[in-house]
Design an enzyme around this catalytic site. Structure first.
Site, mmCIF file in Angstrom:
data_model
loop_
_atom_site.group_PDB
_atom_site.id
_atom_site.type_symbol
_atom_site.label_atom_id
_atom_site.label_comp_id
_atom_site.label_asym_id
_atom_site.label_seq_id
_atom_site.Cartn_x
_atom_site.Cartn_y
_atom_site.Cartn_z
ATOM 1 N N GLU A 121 13.096 28.014 34.563
ATOM 2 C CA GLU A 121 12.573 28.744 33.403
ATOM 3 C C GLU A 121 11.439 27.955 32.767
ATOM 4 O O GLU A 121 11.206 26.784 33.109
ATOM 5 C CB GLU A 121 13.705 29.011 32.400
ATOM 6 C CG GLU A 121 14.758 29.954 32.974
ATOM 7 C CD GLU A 121 15.872 30.304 32.009
ATOM 8 O OE1 GLU A 121 15.693 30.141 30.803
ATOM 9 O OE2 GLU A 121 16.921 30.746 32.483
ATOM 10 N N HIS A 241 10.895 35.546 22.185
ATOM 11 C CA HIS A 241 10.940 35.535 23.650
ATOM 12 C C HIS A 241 9.752 36.352 24.141
ATOM 13 O O HIS A 241 9.497 37.449 23.629
ATOM 14 C CB HIS A 241 12.256 36.144 24.142
ATOM 15 C CG HIS A 241 12.547 35.842 25.574
ATOM 16 N ND1 HIS A 241 11.815 36.370 26.610
ATOM 17 C CD2 HIS A 241 13.474 35.039 26.139
ATOM 18 C CE1 HIS A 241 12.294 35.913 27.766
ATOM 19 N NE2 HIS A 241 13.301 35.095 27.500
ATOM 20 N N ARG A 287 7.807 28.879 25.853
ATOM 21 C CA ARG A 287 7.843 30.213 25.247
ATOM 22 C C ARG A 287 6.825 30.434 24.147
ATOM 23 O O ARG A 287 6.294 31.529 23.989
ATOM 24 C CB ARG A 287 9.222 30.442 24.641
ATOM 25 C CG ARG A 287 10.161 30.855 25.677
ATOM 26 C CD ARG A 287 11.469 31.223 25.115
ATOM 27 N NE ARG A 287 12.330 31.296 26.280
ATOM 28 C CZ ARG A 287 13.618 31.330 26.245
ATOM 29 N NH1 ARG A 287 14.248 31.307 25.101
ATOM 30 N NH2 ARG A 287 14.301 31.408 27.361
ATOM 31 N N HIS A 348 14.009 36.099 19.064
ATOM 32 C CA HIS A 348 15.041 35.770 20.054
ATOM 33 C C HIS A 348 16.016 34.700 19.588
ATOM 34 O O HIS A 348 17.220 34.848 19.731
ATOM 35 C CB HIS A 348 14.324 35.302 21.329
ATOM 36 C CG HIS A 348 15.232 34.979 22.459
ATOM 37 N ND1 HIS A 348 16.046 35.923 23.057
ATOM 38 C CD2 HIS A 348 15.448 33.809 23.137
ATOM 39 C CE1 HIS A 348 16.726 35.348 24.045
ATOM 40 N NE2 HIS A 348 16.395 34.066 24.097
ATOM 41 N N ARG A 383 12.672 25.641 21.165
ATOM 42 C CA ARG A 383 13.775 25.366 22.091
ATOM 43 C C ARG A 383 13.346 25.547 23.549
ATOM 44 O O ARG A 383 12.713 26.542 23.898
ATOM 45 C CB ARG A 383 14.941 26.308 21.796
ATOM 46 C CG ARG A 383 16.094 26.171 22.771
ATOM 47 C CD ARG A 383 17.225 27.091 22.385
ATOM 48 N NE ARG A 383 16.862 28.483 22.502
ATOM 49 C CZ ARG A 383 17.180 29.261 23.529
ATOM 50 N NH1 ARG A 383 17.891 28.783 24.539
ATOM 51 N NH2 ARG A 383 16.822 30.524 23.549
HETATM 52 P P1 FAD Z 1 26.936 34.090 18.889
HETATM 53 O O1 FAD Z 1 27.232 34.103 20.317
HETATM 54 O O2 FAD Z 1 25.873 34.991 18.416
HETATM 55 O O3 FAD Z 1 28.270 34.435 18.102
HETATM 56 C C1 FAD Z 1 28.246 34.641 16.714
HETATM 57 C C2 FAD Z 1 29.561 35.247 16.305
HETATM 58 O O4 FAD Z 1 29.690 35.240 14.887
HETATM 59 C C3 FAD Z 1 29.739 36.689 16.722
HETATM 60 O O5 FAD Z 1 31.056 36.846 17.162
HETATM 61 C C4 FAD Z 1 29.530 37.465 15.414
HETATM 62 O O6 FAD Z 1 30.159 38.702 15.366
HETATM 63 C C5 FAD Z 1 30.148 36.502 14.435
HETATM 64 N N1 FAD Z 1 29.732 36.631 13.043
HETATM 65 C C6 FAD Z 1 28.477 36.593 12.535
HETATM 66 N N2 FAD Z 1 28.519 36.694 11.191
HETATM 67 C C7 FAD Z 1 29.822 36.798 10.848
HETATM 68 C C8 FAD Z 1 30.509 36.931 9.619
HETATM 69 N N3 FAD Z 1 29.868 37.001 8.440
HETATM 70 N N4 FAD Z 1 31.856 37.007 9.640
HETATM 71 C C9 FAD Z 1 32.543 36.973 10.799
HETATM 72 N N5 FAD Z 1 31.941 36.852 11.999
HETATM 73 C C10 FAD Z 1 30.601 36.762 12.016
HETATM 74 N N6 FAD Z 1 20.666 30.760 25.551
HETATM 75 C C11 FAD Z 1 20.780 29.997 26.653
HETATM 76 O O7 FAD Z 1 21.018 28.785 26.559
HETATM 77 N N7 FAD Z 1 20.644 30.565 27.888
HETATM 78 C C12 FAD Z 1 20.392 31.888 28.063
HETATM 79 O O8 FAD Z 1 20.293 32.354 29.178
HETATM 80 C C13 FAD Z 1 20.242 32.694 26.914
HETATM 81 N N8 FAD Z 1 19.948 34.015 27.028
HETATM 82 C C14 FAD Z 1 19.915 34.784 25.903
HETATM 83 C C15 FAD Z 1 19.705 36.157 26.016
HETATM 84 C C16 FAD Z 1 19.750 36.971 24.908
HETATM 85 C C17 FAD Z 1 19.536 38.456 25.046
HETATM 86 C C18 FAD Z 1 19.991 36.400 23.630
HETATM 87 C C19 FAD Z 1 20.046 37.265 22.412
HETATM 88 C C20 FAD Z 1 20.159 35.034 23.502
HETATM 89 C C21 FAD Z 1 20.123 34.223 24.626
HETATM 90 N N9 FAD Z 1 20.316 32.842 24.534
HETATM 91 C C22 FAD Z 1 20.422 32.085 25.658
HETATM 92 C C23 FAD Z 1 20.656 32.235 23.249
HETATM 93 C C24 FAD Z 1 22.193 32.072 23.187
HETATM 94 O O9 FAD Z 1 22.801 33.173 23.808
HETATM 95 C C25 FAD Z 1 22.696 31.975 21.776
HETATM 96 O O10 FAD Z 1 21.944 31.051 21.054
HETATM 97 C C26 FAD Z 1 24.149 31.535 21.774
HETATM 98 O O11 FAD Z 1 24.907 32.423 22.552
HETATM 99 C C27 FAD Z 1 24.674 31.492 20.356
HETATM 100 O O12 FAD Z 1 26.054 31.269 20.401
HETATM 101 P P2 FAD Z 1 26.857 31.210 19.052
HETATM 102 O O13 FAD Z 1 28.279 31.054 19.418
HETATM 103 O O14 FAD Z 1 26.242 30.230 18.153
HETATM 104 O O15 FAD Z 1 26.603 32.641 18.360
HETATM 105 C C1 SIN Z 2 16.346 34.106 29.303
HETATM 106 O O1 SIN Z 2 17.128 34.404 30.188
HETATM 107 O O2 SIN Z 2 15.128 34.248 29.383
HETATM 108 C C2 SIN Z 2 16.889 33.550 28.034
HETATM 109 C C3 SIN Z 2 17.119 32.123 28.176
HETATM 110 C C4 SIN Z 2 17.233 31.471 26.840
HETATM 111 O O3 SIN Z 2 17.059 32.099 25.807
HETATM 112 O O4 SIN Z 2 17.489 30.273 26.834
#
Ligand code: FAD
Ligand code: SIN
Length: 538
Positions: A121, A241, A287, A348, A383
């Site tokens: 990537e 993104h 990015r 993103h 990032r």
């Molecule tokens: P999240 O997975 O977003 O979880 C947050 C949780 O908190 C959810 O369950 C939500 O419902 C809950 N929540 C929020 N507010 C409240 C509240 N007030 N009360 C109760 N619950 C609440 N990163 C990578 O490293 N590699 C990748 O390939 C990648 N691809 C991505 C693709 C997409 C489409 C997206 C959107 C992001 C991607 N990212 C990737 C970034 C990565 O997925 C996220 O940064 C990471 O998953 C965040 O994890 P988290 O547990 O912090 O939050």
């Molecule tokens: C992607 O698959 O392009 C997302 C990867 C990331 O957000 O780290």
């Protein structure tokens, strides 16, 4: 609702990779409640495509991964954090495999760590992205949810949204005692007290009109922590993104950077490739560079999007490597083996967040933060792709180790918590037609942010954004007093709060660096601004 509010040692807010990983560790030491505002799998994690960056190939090295991360971070990464996270990569991958996560391998015959199939990537000098085809997040989320549900020490409360933290100043220090929770189905508020509280509420993408993030990403954790007086850092660094699908029925669907990693080419409508005008790494520049290049080309051409072309790749390879993207676009009438994909940049990932130390501790005692809601120093001003899932797994483990020690010291105190000072749903009457005001204000916030605080900023735009958000905030204050409490109102209040904080951070930084580009200060100014932007609600 739990039988007894004091039943839990640990409250986890959020059920993405950060919250679930932390909960599994903490369950070894006490009872854990996870509150999550929708269905437990609904999270940014669930939509992750590309994968998790980690050094597992013998031709790669920790040093190279560290250097790539620091370079992408534009001078603002905390080198100690980067080293720690990168060096923990292989054991983080191994712990996910032990949990049952099925990553893609080069061959099904040999499933050792060295035989994992690795993607490439933007900004990575080596192939090092461990993945499960192009649905890595879904695979991880499902395995974690299963493990949590099988754990007798963990209770998952879905459709429960945290409203605000419960805190008190003791001996001159602010300490967190849990959170006020709104039970969406039961339409009631209750306090959930715990010795340790973890914010794992994920991202903020919904603050913009166009985002890859699902609806839950409204910055609740950052808004709650700010209201409680926690230190917040670097919110000006919103990552856009470069390649989200541009299509009325699939708006915001991510076209993974891994697609460019496998040779995808960016083109204008005329077919002309343009990335060579911006960076010698072409489509695989970081990015910030690719998103700004696309933004500029769209402005110059007047077209609504650019195109991603993988028609030179074999159809069988495309279908096997990107089954999720292939299937989704096929349903929308785009055959990516023969058609170019219309793409635009979209909000993103939030690189800033609630500031934490090397153990995931916020500036409020007994309040930990892990995942996208946290600012650890890993990502700096931009990032590196696929470093986010890695950071979340590594910090969840470290934070749980630290929180366990706190558990031994802390005595909860139910008496000190005053009652929730908000009139409850059902007690106020508002006509059904008036409820649309919440949706209108939500749209207003997104429009202001998209128009004035996007990929390219200026002093004028930021000032306008500030003025408009001030008016919106006053309207929301009225609703907060007049309207029945509801899920939508809680999110709206948070969304407007984080929008304002993003603008405030962007106005403080008087230079351009990484993801923050202001035409009035187009250069990076290391002498004055090689530092984090910190804001605290006094
Ligand atoms: P999240 O997975 O977003 O979880 C947050 C949780 O908190 C959810 O369950 C939500 O419902 C809950 N929540 C929020 N507010 C409240 C509240 N007030 N009360 C109760 N619950 C609440 N990163 C990578 O490293 N590699 C990748 O390939 C990648 N691809 C991505 C693709 C997409 C489409 C997206 C959107 C992001 C991607 N990212 C990737 C970034 C990565 O997925 C996220 O940064 C990471 O998953 C965040 O994890 P988290 O547990 O912090 O939050
Ligand atoms: C992607 O698959 O392009 C997302 C990867 C990331 O957000 O780290």
């Amino acid at each position: 609702m739990p039988k007894n509010n004091n039943d839990y040692n640990c409250l986890v807010i959020g059920s993405g990779i950060a919250g679930l990983s932390f909960a599994l560790r903490m369950a070894e030491y006490g009872r854990v409640a996870i509150v999550t505002k929708k269905k437990e799998t609904e999270s940014n994690t669930n939509y992750a495509q590309g994968g998790i960056a980690s050094v597992v190939d013998s031709t790669d090295s920790f040093q190279k991964h560290i250097e790539d991360t620091l370079k992408a971070g534009a001078g603002l990464c905390d080198e100690e954090v980067v080293k720690m996270v990168v060096e923990s990569g292989p054991s983080a991958i191994k712990s996910l495999i032990d949990l049952g996560v099925r990553f893609s391998y080069k061959s099904n015959r040999n499933k050792s760590l060295e035989k994992l199939d690795l993607g490439k990537e933007g900004g990575h000098s080596e192939k090092r992205v461990v993945h499960a085809a192009d649905y890595t997040g879904r695979e991880i989320e499902n395995r974690l949810v299963r493990a949590v549900k099988d754990n007798g020490n963990i209770t998952v409360l879905d459709n429960h949204i945290a409203i605000d933290l419960i805190y008190k100043d003791l001996n001159g220090k602010r300490r967190c005692f849990g959170a006020w929770i709104f039970d969406v189905r039961g339409i009631r508020v209750y306090k959930l007290l715990a010795s340790i509280t973890l914010i794992a509420t994920g991202g903020i993408g919904q603050v913009y009109l166009h985002t890859t993030n699902p609806k839950i990403a409204t910055g609740d954790g950052v808004a709650m922590a700010y209201r409680a007086g926690a230190k917040i850092a670097n919110l000006e660094f919103m990552q856009f993104h470069p390649t989200a699908l541009f299509h009325p029925e699939g708006e915001g669907f991510l076209i993974s950077e891994a697609v460019r990693g496998e040779g995808g080419r960016l083109r204008l409508r005329t077919g002309k490739r343009f990335m060579k005008n911006y960076d010698p790494r072409m489509e695989l520049a970081t990015r910030d560079v690719v998103a700004r290049a696309i933004d500029r080309e769209i402005k110059l051409s007047g077209d609504p999007c650019v195109f991603l072309d993988l028609t030179h790749l074999k159809e069988s390879f495309i279908r096997q490597r990107f089954p999720n993207i292939y299937g989704k676009l096929k349903n929308l009438g785009i055959d990516i083996a023969v058609d170019w994909i219309p793409v635009v940049p979209a909000a993103h990932y939030m690189c800033g967040g609630i500031d934490v130390d090397l153990e995931g501790r916020s500036s409020i005692e007994n309040l930990y933060v892990v995942g996208e809601a946290a600012h650890t120093g890993m990502h700096g001003g931009n990032r590196l792709a696929s470093n986010s899932l890695l950071e979340a797994v590594v910090f969840a483990e470290i934070a749980a180790g630290s929180a366990r020690k706190e558990l031994e010291n802390h005595a909860g105190n139910n008496e000190m918590v005053s009652e929730f000072d908000r009139v409850m749903a059902g007690k106020i009457h508002v006509s059904e037609e008036e409820k649309i005001l919440i949706a209108h204000l939500m749209l207003d916030v997104k429009q202001v942010m998209s128009n004035y605080v996007g990929v390219v900023r200026s002093n004028k735009r930021l000032n306008w954004a500030r003025r408009r958000l001030e008016i919106i905030k006053n309207d929301i204050s009225d609703l907060w007093q007049d309207f029945p409490l509801s899920y939508d109102l809680i999110e709206l209040r948070n969304l407007a709060a984080v929008a304002e904080l993003i603008v405030e951070c962007a106005q403080i930084r008087k230079e351009s660096r990484g993801l923050h580009y202001n035409i009035d200060y187009p250069d990076q100014d290391d002498k004055n601004w090689k530092k984090n932007t910190i804001i605290i609600n006094n």
